[in-house]
Design a protein around this motif. Structure first.
Motif, PDB file in Angstrom:
ATOM      1  N   ALA A   1       0.830  -1.207   0.000  1.00 35.89           N
ATOM      2  CA  ALA A   1       0.000   0.000   0.000  1.00 35.89           C
ATOM      3  C   ALA A   1       0.866   1.259   0.000  1.00 35.89           C
ATOM      4  O   ALA A   1       0.664   2.175  -0.820  1.00 35.89           O
ATOM      5  CB  ALA A   1      -0.933  -0.026   1.213  1.00 35.89           C
ATOM      6  N   LEU A   2       1.822   1.334   0.925  1.00 35.94           N
ATOM      7  CA  LEU A   2       2.702   2.501   0.980  1.00 35.94           C
ATOM      8  C   LEU A   2       3.563   2.598  -0.274  1.00 35.94           C
ATOM      9  O   LEU A   2       3.816   3.707  -0.790  1.00 35.94           O
ATOM     10  CB  LEU A   2       3.593   2.414   2.231  1.00 35.94           C
ATOM     11  N   ASP A   3       3.999   1.442  -0.788  1.00 33.22           N
ATOM     12  CA  ASP A   3       4.807   1.425  -2.005  1.00 33.22           C
ATOM     13  C   ASP A   3       4.035   2.016  -3.174  1.00 33.22           C
ATOM     14  O   ASP A   3       4.571   2.831  -3.950  1.00 33.22           O
ATOM     15  CB  ASP A   3       5.241  -0.012  -2.297  1.00 33.22           C
ATOM     16  N   GLN A   4       2.773   1.650  -3.338  1.00 34.18           N
ATOM     17  CA  GLN A   4       1.969   2.165  -4.440  1.00 34.18           C
ATOM     18  C   GLN A   4       1.690   3.664  -4.281  1.00 34.18           C
ATOM     19  O   GLN A   4       1.734   4.427  -5.243  1.00 34.18           O
ATOM     20  CB  GLN A   4       0.646   1.392  -4.519  1.00 34.18           C
ATOM     21  N   VAL A   5       1.441   4.093  -3.055  1.00 35.59           N
ATOM     22  CA  VAL A   5       1.175   5.521  -2.818  1.00 35.59           C
ATOM     23  C   VAL A   5       2.406   6.365  -3.157  1.00 35.59           C
ATOM     24  O   VAL A   5       2.305   7.383  -3.873  1.00 35.59           O
ATOM     25  CB  VAL A   5       0.736   5.746  -1.356  1.00 35.59           C
ATOM     26  N   LEU A   6       3.565   5.951  -2.661  1.00 34.64           N
ATOM     27  CA  LEU A   6       4.789   6.710  -2.935  1.00 34.64           C
ATOM     28  C   LEU A   6       5.143   6.688  -4.418  1.00 34.64           C
ATOM     29  O   LEU A   6       5.539   7.709  -4.998  1.00 34.64           O
ATOM     30  CB  LEU A   6       5.945   6.157  -2.104  1.00 34.64           C
ATOM     31  N   GLY A   7       5.023   5.517  -5.035  1.00 37.16           N
ATOM     32  CA  GLY A   7       5.361   5.411  -6.452  1.00 37.16           C
ATOM     33  C   GLY A   7       4.482   6.299  -7.316  1.00 37.16           C
ATOM     34  O   GLY A   7       4.974   7.011  -8.208  1.00 37.16           O
ATOM     35  N   ARG A   8       3.162   6.282  -7.101  1.00 42.52           N
ATOM     36  CA  ARG A   8       2.261   7.113  -7.899  1.00 42.52           C
ATOM     37  C   ARG A   8       2.493   8.604  -7.627  1.00 42.52           C
ATOM     38  O   ARG A   8       2.373   9.438  -8.539  1.00 42.52           O
ATOM     39  CB  ARG A   8       0.824   6.725  -7.608  1.00 42.52           C
ATOM     40  N   PHE A   9       2.823   8.924  -6.380  1.00 45.36           N
ATOM     41  CA  PHE A   9       3.095  10.319  -6.035  1.00 45.36           C
ATOM     42  C   PHE A   9       4.309  10.836  -6.818  1.00 45.36           C
ATOM     43  O   PHE A   9       4.282  11.933  -7.402  1.00 45.36           O
ATOM     44  CB  PHE A   9       3.339  10.416  -4.524  1.00 45.36           C
ATOM     45  N   PHE A  10       5.368  10.049  -6.873  1.00 44.13           N
ATOM     46  CA  PHE A  10       6.566  10.469  -7.598  1.00 44.13           C
ATOM     47  C   PHE A  10       6.354  10.426  -9.108  1.00 44.13           C
ATOM     48  O   PHE A  10       6.902  11.267  -9.842  1.00 44.13           O
ATOM     49  CB  PHE A  10       7.746   9.590  -7.195  1.00 44.13           C
ATOM     50  N   LEU A  11       5.572   9.472  -9.604  1.00 46.27           N
ATOM     51  CA  LEU A  11       5.279   9.431 -11.035  1.00 46.27           C
ATOM     52  C   LEU A  11       4.497  10.665 -11.479  1.00 46.27           C
ATOM     53  O   LEU A  11       4.704  11.190 -12.579  1.00 46.27           O
ATOM     54  CB  LEU A  11       4.494   8.163 -11.375  1.00 46.27           C
ATOM     55  N   TYR A  12       3.630  11.132 -10.631  1.00 40.37           N
ATOM     56  CA  TYR A  12       2.884  12.346 -10.952  1.00 40.37           C
ATOM     57  C   TYR A  12       3.820  13.550 -11.032  1.00 40.37           C
ATOM     58  O   TYR A  12       3.654  14.425 -11.896  1.00 40.37           O
ATOM     59  CB  TYR A  12       1.798  12.570  -9.903  1.00 40.37           C
ATOM     60  N   HIS A  13       4.796  13.605 -10.158  1.00 39.43           N
ATOM     61  CA  HIS A  13       5.773  14.698 -10.217  1.00 39.43           C
ATOM     62  C   HIS A  13       6.592  14.636 -11.503  1.00 39.43           C
ATOM     63  O   HIS A  13       6.907  15.678 -12.096  1.00 39.43           O
ATOM     64  CB  HIS A  13       6.710  14.629  -9.004  1.00 39.43           C
ATOM     65  N   ILE A  14       6.925  13.436 -11.949  1.00 35.72           N
ATOM     66  CA  ILE A  14       7.668  13.311 -13.209  1.00 35.72           C
ATOM     67  C   ILE A  14       6.799  13.754 -14.380  1.00 35.72           C
ATOM     68  O   ILE A  14       7.288  14.406 -15.321  1.00 35.72           O
ATOM     69  CB  ILE A  14       8.152  11.855 -13.387  1.00 35.72           C
TER      70      ILE A  14
ATOM     71  N   ILE B   1       3.902  -0.071  13.854  1.00 33.66           N
ATOM     72  CA  ILE B   1       3.544   0.444  12.518  1.00 33.66           C
ATOM     73  C   ILE B   1       4.743   1.112  11.863  1.00 33.66           C
ATOM     74  O   ILE B   1       5.072   0.855  10.683  1.00 33.66           O
ATOM     75  CB  ILE B   1       2.349   1.409  12.638  1.00 33.66           C
ATOM     76  N   LEU B   2       5.408   1.985  12.603  1.00 35.87           N
ATOM     77  CA  LEU B   2       6.563   2.699  12.031  1.00 35.87           C
ATOM     78  C   LEU B   2       7.702   1.744  11.697  1.00 35.87           C
ATOM     79  O   LEU B   2       8.393   1.918  10.690  1.00 35.87           O
ATOM     80  CB  LEU B   2       7.052   3.766  13.011  1.00 35.87           C
ATOM     81  N   LEU B   3       7.911   0.724  12.522  1.00 35.02           N
ATOM     82  CA  LEU B   3       9.005  -0.210  12.279  1.00 35.02           C
ATOM     83  C   LEU B   3       8.777  -1.028  11.017  1.00 35.02           C
ATOM     84  O   LEU B   3       9.714  -1.251  10.233  1.00 35.02           O
ATOM     85  CB  LEU B   3       9.163  -1.125  13.496  1.00 35.02           C
ATOM     86  N   PHE B   4       7.540  -1.458  10.766  1.00 33.60           N
ATOM     87  CA  PHE B   4       7.280  -2.280   9.578  1.00 33.60           C
ATOM     88  C   PHE B   4       7.170  -1.438   8.306  1.00 33.60           C
ATOM     89  O   PHE B   4       7.325  -1.967   7.200  1.00 33.60           O
ATOM     90  CB  PHE B   4       6.004  -3.095   9.777  1.00 33.60           C
ATOM     91  N   LEU B   5       6.876  -0.144   8.451  1.00 35.01           N
ATOM     92  CA  LEU B   5       6.850   0.739   7.269  1.00 35.01           C
ATOM     93  C   LEU B   5       8.226   1.329   6.954  1.00 35.01           C
ATOM     94  O   LEU B   5       8.405   1.918   5.883  1.00 35.01           O
ATOM     95  CB  LEU B   5       5.853   1.881   7.489  1.00 35.01           C
ATOM     96  N   LEU B   6       9.177   1.183   7.869  1.00 33.34           N
ATOM     97  CA  LEU B   6      10.499   1.799   7.680  1.00 33.34           C
ATOM     98  C   LEU B   6      11.253   1.257   6.471  1.00 33.34           C
ATOM     99  O   LEU B   6      11.870   2.049   5.734  1.00 33.34           O
ATOM    100  CB  LEU B   6      11.333   1.616   8.957  1.00 33.34           C
ATOM    101  N   PRO B   7      11.274  -0.079   6.176  1.00 30.99           N
ATOM    102  CA  PRO B   7      12.046  -0.551   5.011  1.00 30.99           C
ATOM    103  C   PRO B   7      11.582   0.056   3.695  1.00 30.99           C
ATOM    104  O   PRO B   7      12.407   0.403   2.840  1.00 30.99           O
ATOM    105  CB  PRO B   7      11.838  -2.071   5.041  1.00 30.99           C
TER     106      PRO B   7
END
Length: 576
Positions: free
Chosen positions: A334-347, A450-456
């Protein structure tokens, strides 16, 4: 007592006369500056020496006699020169005689005001008057153990060099003057000068006045309130081009100033700045002429858009790879998809921005190339700012990733203190003990998990964009290193060291010319030039730095904690 007599080698072939120079009683040294020839009137000699002393602030007096017997030894002339000691009030009377073309000289010193005249032991030291006159003696760069001894030797040498340098008025008379005083010194055959240099000096006065007025006007405009509004103030503080223009403006103001340099170091600094400016402008003009030939600007503009598109495609492929399973790592989808789409929009926004500017890129490059006439450093700073603007999306990616990673790191460290019954005291800036209830520990455990498992997932994005940002910083750093090299390199001093090494003296060395029983020891004083490293260290020009200089330990700590490295901040400003 051993008496040291410094005799100018240019006077070794002079006709007989009296020795004019300065007596340094603290060192038991006599510095001969010139030979005064016959005929002369003692009253006029005293008057002339008093005038020289008033102007130069050097106690110039008659030290003794000089005899140059080109044929047979003339007893009457020697006796006459010895009797001259009664006319001039000096405690020691030095007699130097040269017999024909013989290499053996006789030298003696008599104390006149004693009941029994006593001869002193003498060391005769030859020195090249022109080199000593024009050179600048630098203090030695010794270690702490030998600093006192080196400083004492340097002060003794400095007294001799300063005596010759201050006696400039004495060297302004040559043998063609019609005055009653005839001297032999390093300029006795004619005063060393250049008509071209004198004409340039006369023409530089109105030019410097005009340039100083224009620079003061530009400086007043830069300090006006117009440039203190937010957009202009922001651009002036963030763009390296503005910093370089301000740096060169200060250099021009220093060069065009009517104030005379107080010492030799300031004179060398002005000369180094002038040569640096001329070289900078010459290299800028060469770059400008190369860019305008064969429509190179058009070709550069045509290749810029495809390169930007290629970089954007590579970034998109990189983000697609991160949104999958990069290197077989299991990411939070979930976090991977959110970050990826966010950066793709910036590109996507970045590609639209580049294509929007594509019709104007050639015109922008044309004016950028025209700015090279201000100097190569200005062109390099403009190139650095263009790289910063073209990689602004990478900078944004890095800031987003760093802030998100930093937030999680500091959150995990705070929650870890909660588990240990500790808390951070903001007022005292220390960690204190604290008791927590069950609800606080439960909420803290959930947040820590939550923070520990989202950190990687966050750390991977942060690592990738930090590497890209470091690549951009390295390119900009190389450009700024080249700019700092041109700004700070003392080119005039290095050229002076290469062509006229005696002008930059680190010390002297003595070579034995004659050592014979019953004859005075004859030495030749030669100047040791400064090494090239010492020249750069001594005359290196002050410069600015666009980025704060961090140690490797501080840099690694910032990278690990997610703090911003090399943001658009300048040296001396506070970091975020």
């Amino acid at each position: 007592m051993v008496l040291k007599v410094f005799f100018p080698s240019c006077c070794s072939s002079a006709e007989s006369g009296i020795l004019v120079g300065h007596w340094i009683s603290q060192q038991s040294s006599a510095v001969v500056l010139a030979v005064l020839h016959f005929p002369f009137i003692p009253v006029q000699v005293r008057k002339y020496l008093s005038q020289v002393q008033q102007v130069t602030q050097v106690s110039v007096s008659v030290l003794g006699s000089w005899t140059n017997s080109k044929q047979e030894k003339e007893e009457s002339l020697s006796q006459f020169l010895e009797d001259l000691g009664t006319l001039f009030s000096h405690e020691l009377w030095i007699q130097i005689s040269k017999e024909g073309d013989s290499k053996f000289w006789s030298c003696s010193a008599l104390q006149k005001h004693h009941s029994k005249p006593k001869e002193e032991e003498i060391i005769l030291v030859y020195y090249e008057q022109r080199k000593v006159m024009l050179c600048h003696l630098h203090p030695p760069l010794h270690t702490a153990a030998s600093a006192d001894h080196g400083a004492a030797d340097a002060s003794k040498l400095a007294a001799i060099f300063e005596t010759v340098a201050k006696s400039k008025m004495l060297f302004m008379t040559d043998r063609y003057d019609e005055g009653p005083i005839k001297l032999t010194h390093w300029q006795s055959d004619g005063v060393e000068a250049s008509i071209i240099v004198e004409l340039l000096k006369q023409a530089s006065v109105p030019a410097c006045m005009l340039l100083s007025f224009l620079l003061s006007l530009v400086s007043w405009i830069c300090r006006s309130r117009v440039l203190k509004f937010w957009p202009l103030c922001f651009l002036w503080s963030k763009l390296s081009t503005c910093e370089q223009l301000g740096h060169r403006l200060q250099h021009l103001q220093l060069i065009s100033s009517n104030k005379k340099a107080p010492n030799q170091t300031q004179q060398m600094r002005k000369a180094n700045i002038l040569v640096s400016l001329l070289l900078d402008v010459a290299l800028g003009l060469l770059l400008m002429s190369w860019l305008y030939r064969k429509n190179r600007i058009g070709h550069l503009a045509d290749t810029l858009i495809p390169v930007a598109d290629h970089v954007a495609e590579e970034l998109q492929d990189l983000l697609q790879w991160l949104m999958g399973a990069p290197a077989g790592l299991k990411m939070n989808r979930a976090l991977d998809q959110v970050l990826g789409r966010f950066f793709l929009y910036h590109i996507h926004l970045w590609i639209s921005y580049i294509h929007l500017l594509s019709p104007f890129i050639e015109m922008i490059l044309w004016y950028v190339a025209l700015s090279a006439c201000l100097g190569l450093t200005v062109a390099l700073c403009i190139l650095s700012d263009i790289i910063a603007l073209l990689t602004f999306h990478i900078y944004c990616f890095y800031v987003y990733g760093a802030r998100l990673y930093c937030l999680k790191i500091y959150g995990l460290s705070s929650l870890w203190r909660l588990f240990r019954g500790k808390k951070w005291n903001v007022l005292r800036q220390r960690v204190d003990s604290c008791s927590y209830d069950l609800d606080q520990l439960f909420i803290g455990t959930l947040l820590f998990t939550i923070l520990l498992f989202l950190l990687p997932t966050t750390a991977l994005y942060y690592l990738v964009f930090t590497l890209l940002r470091l690549l951009v910083v390295v390119v900009q750093g190389l450009l700024h290193l080249l700019v700092d090299l041109i700004n700070s390199l003392p080119l005039y001093s290095l050229l002076l060291r290469l062509c006229r090494s005696y002008r930059l003296a680190a010390g002297v060395k003595f070579r034995v010319l004659e050592q014979q029983e019953g004859k005075p020891l004859r030495l030749l004083m030669q100047i040791n030039p400064l090494s090239y490293g010492s020249v750069v260290q001594t005359y290196r020009l002050p410069t600015y730095s666009c980025y704060p200089k961090d140690s490797w330990t501080s840099l690694c700590k910032k990278l690990f904690l997610g703090e911003l490295i090399y943001p658009w901040k300048h040296k001396g400003e506070k970091q975020d």
